[in-house]
Design a protein around this motif. Structure first.
Motif, mmCIF file in Angstrom:
data_model
loop_
_atom_site.group_PDB
_atom_site.id
_atom_site.type_symbol
_atom_site.label_atom_id
_atom_site.label_comp_id
_atom_site.label_asym_id
_atom_site.label_seq_id
_atom_site.Cartn_x
_atom_site.Cartn_y
_atom_site.Cartn_z
ATOM 1 N N THR A 28 -1.843 -1.639 -15.393
ATOM 2 C CA THR A 28 -0.953 -1.003 -14.488
ATOM 3 C C THR A 28 -0.810 -1.712 -13.232
ATOM 4 O O THR A 28 -1.663 -1.938 -12.514
ATOM 5 C CB THR A 28 -1.100 0.580 -14.163
ATOM 6 N N ARG A 29 0.259 -1.525 -12.658
ATOM 7 C CA ARG A 29 0.721 -2.474 -11.377
ATOM 8 C C ARG A 29 0.612 -1.637 -10.162
ATOM 9 O O ARG A 29 0.699 -0.639 -10.323
ATOM 10 C CB ARG A 29 2.235 -2.907 -11.415
ATOM 11 N N ASP A 30 -0.250 -2.111 -9.172
ATOM 12 C CA ASP A 30 -0.226 -1.638 -7.871
ATOM 13 C C ASP A 30 1.152 -1.517 -7.150
ATOM 14 O O ASP A 30 1.144 -2.537 -6.390
ATOM 15 C CB ASP A 30 -1.337 -2.227 -7.208
ATOM 16 N N PHE A 31 1.989 -0.827 -7.447
ATOM 17 C CA PHE A 31 3.247 -0.863 -6.660
ATOM 18 C C PHE A 31 3.999 -0.049 -5.884
ATOM 19 O O PHE A 31 3.152 1.153 -5.855
ATOM 20 C CB PHE A 31 4.361 -0.655 -8.038
ATOM 21 N N HIS A 32 4.674 -0.393 -4.776
ATOM 22 C CA HIS A 32 5.148 0.530 -3.982
ATOM 23 C C HIS A 32 6.440 0.269 -3.602
ATOM 24 O O HIS A 32 6.744 -0.974 -3.310
ATOM 25 C CB HIS A 32 4.178 0.542 -2.443
ATOM 26 N N GLN A 33 7.387 1.146 -3.842
ATOM 27 C CA GLN A 33 8.949 0.516 -3.531
ATOM 28 C C GLN A 33 9.094 0.248 -2.281
ATOM 29 O O GLN A 33 8.637 0.831 -1.298
ATOM 30 C CB GLN A 33 9.630 1.768 -4.075
ATOM 31 N N ALA A 34 9.832 -0.746 -1.876
ATOM 32 C CA ALA A 34 10.189 -0.914 -0.584
ATOM 33 C C ALA A 34 11.039 0.279 0.136
ATOM 34 O O ALA A 34 11.876 0.687 -0.617
ATOM 35 C CB ALA A 34 10.884 -2.381 -0.488
ATOM 36 N N LYS A 35 10.911 0.208 1.347
ATOM 37 C CA LYS A 35 11.791 1.396 2.124
ATOM 38 C C LYS A 35 12.152 0.748 3.540
ATOM 39 O O LYS A 35 11.562 0.610 4.314
ATOM 40 C CB LYS A 35 10.731 2.560 2.461
#
Length: 523
Positions: A10-17
């Protein structure tokens, strides 16, 4: 320093804001992106001022209210927006269900950006667009071979419009035979696309919907009971949105034909069929394909799309006009079809989408198209067997009998943990993944529909499956993580849950937003 665990799928993802404003809010009076050079005197003498020749009735009384913005701001604006979204170029997009979101070859994008393509206009004289008309004509020939149909139109702007066009052909065909009033019913199935029933209903037909038998196949006995002298047609997707292919489909079309009806085929789920089965051998009179799905053109937020509509020789004269023909060593638009339903859109198809799909087909060839189907089915069945091993997940109906997609169910997970498919949908965004439930109503309880196409690798599938496994584990061990999701998105849960279902709250233009904002402030 935080080390990245490369063993975790699983990817350590955070959506750009970026909290990016609407482009109209970036407007600064007097700010310019381009400063046009002054017109040279000799040019002005030759062509005038460029305005006075325009009829007064077509001249604006005031300038359009467009935002005035510098180039750098425009670039930043759109790049930031691109980072705030997900798409098939950003993430593993197998969670789009029936929409076949797959990789689009970038070389084909270069083709359509050629100035010769970008500057095309549908009102150009035929003599100036012989090359593009040749591509329309050759794609028609390709689609004939793929489907077994005899003629194609690329005028419909998507699958739903192609379905509407086919329902219109059914209507006109029976009217020409003096049976337009008598034949008032269209038969479809519950797991076909909702657009099938909707478009036939718009044409005034009563809709008869067949439900599946215990194995998920359309019930042939129910079809026999449904057909009558009132039957105008039968429309079905095969495989349906469950991924189940009906092996008795030719028996279905024969039953409808024997009753005097027309059979038309929704081939939006054709990714696993290319080079393996054809509409003609299944007994269909018409079919359509979504070029923007099966044939590798992008959705582009719902358009520009193309529903390639094919018919047998008997229905050629009913096609929307124009179609492209080759005659006297040149390509031309043919308008004089005796029983044509007319136009279903202004022109004759999106040239850029047609070119993309034609290039994709030509690059693959017959063997390559068949390989597409094989890999799509292989990917789907690999995922099918993996997902069924996830605690709380299941797939109703016949086991081990799926083509290019599956409609799964979290019914067990919901009963045991209280976590719903909508909860899972929000949590999936924390891994940078899209996830689709199904069409309403939820015939399959707590549904989720996955469609891995041929363009995804085993590693891609494993990443998606790992996220589902993680969420299942959380549901049983710490469901609050899911209930409070998303954690890594730009927006968490919406306060107004009815927003998307309430037209009074929609603002589809900047002008409507300003109007509604003013109304809100005055309340």
């Amino acid at each position: 320093m935080k080390l990245i665990n490369r063993n975790c799928k699983t990817r350590d993802f955070h959506q750009a804001k970026w909290n990016e404003p609407i482009i109209f809010e970036l407007h600064q009076p007097g700010e310019k992106g381009v400063e046009p050079p002054p017109v040279h005197e000799e040019i002005a003498l030759a062509v005038g001022d460029g305005v006075s020749t325009v009829p007064e009735s077509m001249q604006r009384k005031s300038k359009p209210a467009l935002p005035e913005i510098g180039q750098a701001k425009v670039l930043r604006h759109y790049l930031r927006l691109s980072q705030e979204t997900l798409g098939s170029d950003f993430n593993v997009e197998i969670g789009q269900g029936t929409c076949t979101m797959k990789y689009i070859p970038k070389v084909n994008e270069m083709l359509i950006r050629n100035p010769k393509m970008m500057d095309l206009h549908p009102l150009q004289p035929e003599g100036t667009v012989q090359g593009m008309l040749e591509i329309y004509y050759n794609l028609d020939l390709c689609m004939r071979e793929i489907s077994g149909m005899d003629y194609f139109s690329f005028q419909p702007s998507g699958g739903t419009q192609a379905l509407f066009a086919m329902a219109s052909i059914v209507r006109k065909y029976h009217e020409q035979r003096g049976e337009g009033t008598q034949r008032s019913e269209i038969i479809t199935t519950i797991f076909s696309h909702p657009s099938q029933a909707a478009t036939a209903a718009v044409k005034g037909y009563k809709i008869i919907t067949l439900h599946p038998d215990e194995n998920g196949f359309p019930d042939i006995e129910k079809l026999k009971a449904a057909v009558s002298e009132r039957t105008a047609g039968f429309v079905v997707a095969n495989p349906e949105d469950t991924g189940i292919f009906n092996p008795k489909i030719k028996e279905f079309t024969k039953i409808v034909h024997d009753a005097g009806g027309i059979c038309y085929y929704d081939q939006a789920n054709a990714n696993g069929l290319l080079g393996i089965t054809r509409a003609k051998e299944a007994g269909f009179d018409m079919c359509f394909f979504n070029l923007h799905k099966t044939f590798a053109a992008p959705h582009m937020c719902g358009g520009p799309a193309t529903g390639a509509l094919g018919v047998t020789e008997a229905l050629k004269e009913y096609l929307p006009v124009p179609i492209v023909e080759y005659k006297d060593d040149k390509y031309a638009l043919k308008y004089d079809l005796e029983h044509s339903i007319g136009k279903v859109r202004a022109f004759h198809g999106v040239a850029q989408t047609v070119l993309r799909s034609y290039a994709w087909i030509r690059s693959l060839g017959p063997a390559g198209l068949k390989e597409v189907a094989k890999i799509a089915v292989l990917n789907n069945n690999y995922m099918y067997h993996r997902v069924l091993n996830i605690k709380g997940a299941g797939a109703p109906y016949v086991k081990g009998h799926r083509l290019e997609q599956v409609r799964y169910s979290w019914e067990q997970l919901t009963k045991e943990t209280g976590i719903t498919t909508e909860d899972v949908q929000l949590r999936m965004t924390d891994f940078g993944l899209h996830y689709w439930t199904s069409h309403h109503p939820y015939i399959v309880k707590q549904p989720f529909t996955l469609e891995p196409t041929e363009s995804y690798s085993k590693q891609d599938l494993d990443e998606y499956i790992a996220a589902l496994e993680q969420i299942s584990k959380e549901a049983y061990e710490n469901p609050d993580i899911i209930k409070n999701a998303p954690h890594n998105s730009t927006i968490h849960k919406m306060d107004e849950q009815d927003f998307l279902d309430n037209p009074k709250k929609w603002c589809i233009t900047w002008r409507s937003y300003l109007k509604k904002a003013k109304e809100h402030q005055s309340v």
